[in-house]
Enzyme design. Structure first.
Site, PDB file in Angstrom:
ATOM      1  N   ASN A  11       0.668  -1.243  -0.659  1.00  0.00           N
ATOM      2  CA  ASN A  11       0.005  -0.278   0.411  1.00  0.00           C
ATOM      3  C   ASN A  11       0.878   1.205   0.194  1.00  0.00           C
ATOM      4  O   ASN A  11       1.371   1.452   1.059  1.00  0.00           O
ATOM      5  CB  ASN A  11      -1.044   0.049   1.929  1.00  0.00           C
ATOM      6  CG  ASN A  11      -2.023   1.291   1.624  1.00  0.00           C
ATOM      7  OD1 ASN A  11      -2.126   2.145   0.610  1.00  0.00           O
ATOM      8  ND2 ASN A  11      -1.889   1.430   2.152  1.00  0.00           N
ATOM      9  N   LYS A  13       0.259   4.257  -0.027  1.00  0.00           N
ATOM     10  CA  LYS A  13      -0.544   5.677   0.992  1.00  0.00           C
ATOM     11  C   LYS A  13      -0.070   6.700  -0.833  1.00  0.00           C
ATOM     12  O   LYS A  13      -0.421   6.369  -1.615  1.00  0.00           O
ATOM     13  CB  LYS A  13       0.114   5.119   1.503  1.00  0.00           C
ATOM     14  CG  LYS A  13      -0.001   4.740   2.496  1.00  0.00           C
ATOM     15  CD  LYS A  13       0.265   5.028   3.874  1.00  0.00           C
ATOM     16  CE  LYS A  13      -0.300   3.202   4.926  1.00  0.00           C
ATOM     17  NZ  LYS A  13       0.107   3.558   6.049  1.00  0.00           N
ATOM     18  N   HIS A  98      -9.165   1.625   4.887  1.00  0.00           N
ATOM     19  CA  HIS A  98      -7.776   2.060   5.673  1.00  0.00           C
ATOM     20  C   HIS A  98      -8.224   2.443   6.890  1.00  0.00           C
ATOM     21  O   HIS A  98      -8.912   3.467   6.664  1.00  0.00           O
ATOM     22  CB  HIS A  98      -6.626   1.836   4.847  1.00  0.00           C
ATOM     23  CG  HIS A  98      -5.820   2.290   5.175  1.00  0.00           C
ATOM     24  ND1 HIS A  98      -5.490   2.721   6.101  1.00  0.00           N
ATOM     25  CD2 HIS A  98      -4.794   1.213   4.996  1.00  0.00           C
ATOM     26  CE1 HIS A  98      -4.065   2.856   6.564  1.00  0.00           C
ATOM     27  NE2 HIS A  98      -3.443   1.662   6.040  1.00  0.00           N
ATOM     28  N   GLU A 100      -6.697   4.369   7.868  1.00  0.00           N
ATOM     29  CA  GLU A 100      -6.304   6.100   7.193  1.00  0.00           C
ATOM     30  C   GLU A 100      -7.311   7.147   6.901  1.00  0.00           C
ATOM     31  O   GLU A 100      -7.897   8.079   7.326  1.00  0.00           O
ATOM     32  CB  GLU A 100      -5.198   6.257   6.737  1.00  0.00           C
ATOM     33  CG  GLU A 100      -3.615   6.202   7.520  1.00  0.00           C
ATOM     34  CD  GLU A 100      -2.520   5.250   7.002  1.00  0.00           C
ATOM     35  OE1 GLU A 100      -2.934   5.873   5.812  1.00  0.00           O
ATOM     36  OE2 GLU A 100      -1.468   5.058   7.424  1.00  0.00           O
ATOM     37  N   GLU A 168      -5.524  -4.695  10.695  1.00  0.00           N
ATOM     38  CA  GLU A 168      -4.592  -4.172  11.238  1.00  0.00           C
ATOM     39  C   GLU A 168      -4.292  -3.028  11.831  1.00  0.00           C
ATOM     40  O   GLU A 168      -5.455  -1.808  12.333  1.00  0.00           O
ATOM     41  CB  GLU A 168      -4.306  -2.838   9.783  1.00  0.00           C
ATOM     42  CG  GLU A 168      -3.773  -3.384   8.598  1.00  0.00           C
ATOM     43  CD  GLU A 168      -3.587  -2.714   7.899  1.00  0.00           C
ATOM     44  OE1 GLU A 168      -2.014  -3.281   7.426  1.00  0.00           O
ATOM     45  OE2 GLU A 168      -3.390  -1.371   7.261  1.00  0.00           O
ATOM     46  N   GLY A 174       3.057   2.268  10.853  1.00  0.00           N
ATOM     47  CA  GLY A 174       3.472   2.863  10.786  1.00  0.00           C
ATOM     48  C   GLY A 174       4.482   3.672  11.888  1.00  0.00           C
ATOM     49  O   GLY A 174       4.338   4.850  12.081  1.00  0.00           O
ATOM     50  N   SER A 214       4.217  -2.342   9.961  1.00  0.00           N
ATOM     51  CA  SER A 214       4.579  -2.329  10.754  1.00  0.00           C
ATOM     52  C   SER A 214       5.519  -3.480  10.654  1.00  0.00           C
ATOM     53  O   SER A 214       6.613  -4.098  11.158  1.00  0.00           O
ATOM     54  CB  SER A 214       5.229  -1.522  12.149  1.00  0.00           C
ATOM     55  OG  SER A 214       5.128  -0.573  12.270  1.00  0.00           O
TER      56      SER A 214
HETATM   57  P1  PGA Z   1       2.624   0.405   7.691  1.00  0.00           P
HETATM   58  O1  PGA Z   1       1.316   0.839   6.907  1.00  0.00           O
HETATM   59  O2  PGA Z   1       3.421  -0.697   7.699  1.00  0.00           O
HETATM   60  O3  PGA Z   1       3.526   1.241   7.277  1.00  0.00           O
HETATM   61  O4  PGA Z   1       3.177   0.170   9.262  1.00  0.00           O
HETATM   62  C1  PGA Z   1       0.598  -0.528   6.791  1.00  0.00           C
HETATM   63  C2  PGA Z   1      -1.260   0.069   6.406  1.00  0.00           C
HETATM   64  O5  PGA Z   1      -1.191   1.125   7.522  1.00  0.00           O
HETATM   65  O6  PGA Z   1      -1.568  -0.579   5.450  1.00  0.00           O
END
Ligand code: PGA
Length: 255
Positions: A11, A13, A98, A100, A168, A174, A214
């Site tokens: 992803n 983003k 997601h 976010e 997640e 992140g 992560s």
């Molecule tokens: P990350 O993000 O691997 O940077 O923690 C995962 C995601 O948001 O899909």
């Protein structure tokens, strides 16, 4: 460890910031992917790069995902992207809900409407669920169950089998705070148990579940081997072709 072919989704983003960097990244991922088999790899670039990235990966086995979709296939929805447009760009998967996006106001109801539009057009939704934080009393399990129940209210068994769930935990996204192998394994079992309750065991077994939060080259192997998930949704580490390749390789080696 699950015996399914692992599914690894990158992803991107809102990265990178130029089309040329997106093309370079796609080409690098496609190149490293050529040497690997026994794994399914998907990249989810931002909307403006879908066509260009699609061209770069067209000869290999990589597939395209979108990071979101609108609930309506066409009409007066300024700034939105339709499932028909995604389909026309050869997108096969759509990330829905997601955290976010949920933080920007997306509700469980909106998420399931998006899941329905994706399924109606024969694409595969990757539905993100996950708790904001963990509490000692285990209330986060109730939260996860509610997210799954919301989907089950509108999806019959035949439909839910086509859905991919991405667990997640928001506290892991992140942050570098990856969930432990035990946390992941426990959640895999919990999701299967809830789906068994909401549907039945054969249906629950068919729903693929990914872990995200992560995931890095140094933890991917153990998470895959002992976490019992069907693959990963990778954010930050998918922006570096070498790291992404190392994560993919860690899951293949485990099979
Ligand atoms: P990350 O993000 O691997 O940077 O923690 C995962 C995601 O948001 O899909």
């Amino acid at each position: 460890m699950k015996q399914t072919v692992p599914l690894i989704v990158g992803n991107w983003k809102m990265n990178p910031t130029t089309q040329s960097d997106a093309s370079l990244l796609a080409a690098a991922v496609a190149k490293s992917q050529k040497k690997m088999s026994g794994v399914q790899v998907v990249v989810a670039p931002p909307f403006p790069y879908l066509i260009e990235v699609g061209k770069k990966i067209s000869k290999g086995s990589l597939t395209l995902a979108a990071q979101d979709v609108h609930t309506q296939p066409l009409g007066p929805f300024t700034g939105e992207v339709s499932i028909l447009q995604l389909k026309d760009m050869r997108v096969q998967y759509v990330i829905v809900g997601h955290s976010e996006r949920r933080a920007m106001g997306e509700t469980d109801e909106l998420v399931r409407e998006k899941v329905q539009v994706v399924l109606r057009h024969q694409l595969t939704p990757i539905v993100c669920i996950g708790e904001r934080e963990r509490d000692e009393q285990g209330n986060f399990f109730t939260f996860i169950e509610r997210q799954l129940r919301s989907l089950a209210e509108v999806l019959p068994a035949a439909a839910v089998k086509k859905v991919i769930i991405a667990y997640e935990p928001i506290w892991a996204i992140g942050t570098g705070n990856t969930a432990t192998v035990d946390d992941v394994k426990e959640m895999q079992l919990f999701i299967e148990t809830v789906l068994t309750k909401l549907y039945d065991r054969p249906t629950a077994k068919k729903v693929r579940v990914l872990y995200g939060g992560s995931v890095r080259p140094d933890n991917a192997g153990e998470l895959h081997q002992k976490g019992d998930m069907d693959g990963f949704l990778v954010g930050g580490a998918s922006l570096k072709a070498d790291d992404f390749a190392a994560i993919i390789k860690a899951t293949v080696v485990c099979i």
